[in-house]
Every structure is written in C-alpha cells, then in structure tokens.
Scaffold this motif. Structure first.
Motif: not given
Length: 159
Positions: A78-84, A121-124, A144-154
């Motif tokens: 739910i965090g923006k790319r570049g967010g904390i 693999k979503m943090l730096k 970094t949030n390079n995710v493809k899914w919109e929910s935990l189910q995905e």
C-alpha cells in the motif's frame, strides 16, 4: 500515512505529520480502537501505492512466522514507490528476561528482521536500529514496490 499497529495508541508523530496536510488512516482489527479500516492484517483495504508512509508498530510479533513474509508484502504494497516503510518490533533478545515476554508469540532480532525485510524484494536502503533501552527494534526503508498484485489474495496466488 497508513498506521498499522497492535498497541492501540496512534503515533503522535504520524498524527502530527497528517495534520500538516496529509491523510492519516488507521488500520486495526479492534472496533474499540476506532480504526478507519478494520482488518486482520492479512488484507488491507487500500489500493497499491496509496500511502507515502506506512508505519507498522507492535503487531508482527503476534502473527505466525510462516505468515511474516506475506504480511510484510501486503503492508508494503500500500506504500508508494519511494515512500517510507517503518516497522517496530520488540527486541526478542531483551524480552527473554522480561516480565512481558509472554505476550509475544513470535520474536525477532535485528538480523532476522533485516533478513525478512530483504526477502520481500520490495524495499531498499534498509536501516535497523535498536532503541536506547534495547527493548525495541526499528526498521526503516524506502519502498521500491514493484508489485503486480492488488491484494494479498493475488500475492498468495502467485506463489
């Protein structure tokens, strides 16, 4: 700002930041905590990349270790790319001798928390700090949030 916590007290610092023009949303399972969104922690009712800051405090230690990676991915999602992304957990090494250790089912130390964060693999730029009293570990990172899914189910379906 997304505030996901188990201790029932909103972060004063986060609330003050939201007062300066941001939005502060509280995620919690307990109705008596007056959350903006009720959740069990596994699925958050928010779109991917909705928040500049995702703060998680005093909750991860209550979930089974085998769910930790899935939970972190959902919370980071739910965090923006570049967010904390910031998470606080009790320092298990210090809790062993503490009277309150019985409250926590699953423990972390600075090494296991860092490893868990890296495995998303979503943090730096991951930083892990132990508080002065040695009772709490704080991990801060950039999303970094390079995710493809919109929910935990995905997320679960991708495994």
């Amino acid at each position: 700002i997304a505030d996901i916590r188990g201790n029932g007290e909103p972060s004063l610092g986060l609330a003050q930041q939201a007062e300066k023009g941001g939005v502060f949303h509280r995620f919690d399972l307990r109705e008596n905590m007056s959350p903006d969104f009720r959740t069990d922690g596994y699925v958050l009712a928010a779109r991917s990349g909705s928040y500049d800051i995702v703060a998680v405090d005093s909750i991860l230690e209550y979930f089974p270790k085998e769910d930790a990676l899935k939970l972190l991915r959902e919370w980071i999602r739910i965090g923006k790319r570049g967010g904390i992304f910031s998470i606080k957990v009790p320092n298990w090494k210090e809790m062993v001798d503490s009277e309150i250790m019985w409250k926590f089912k699953y423990g972390y130390n600075e090494k296991t928390l860092r490893k868990l964060a890296m495995s998303t693999k979503m943090l730096k730029d991951i930083s892990v700090v132990i508080t002065e009293d040695k009772m709490t570990i704080t991990l801060d990172a950039i999303i970094t949030n390079n995710v493809k899914w919109e929910s935990l189910q995905e997320n679960l379906n991708e495994k």
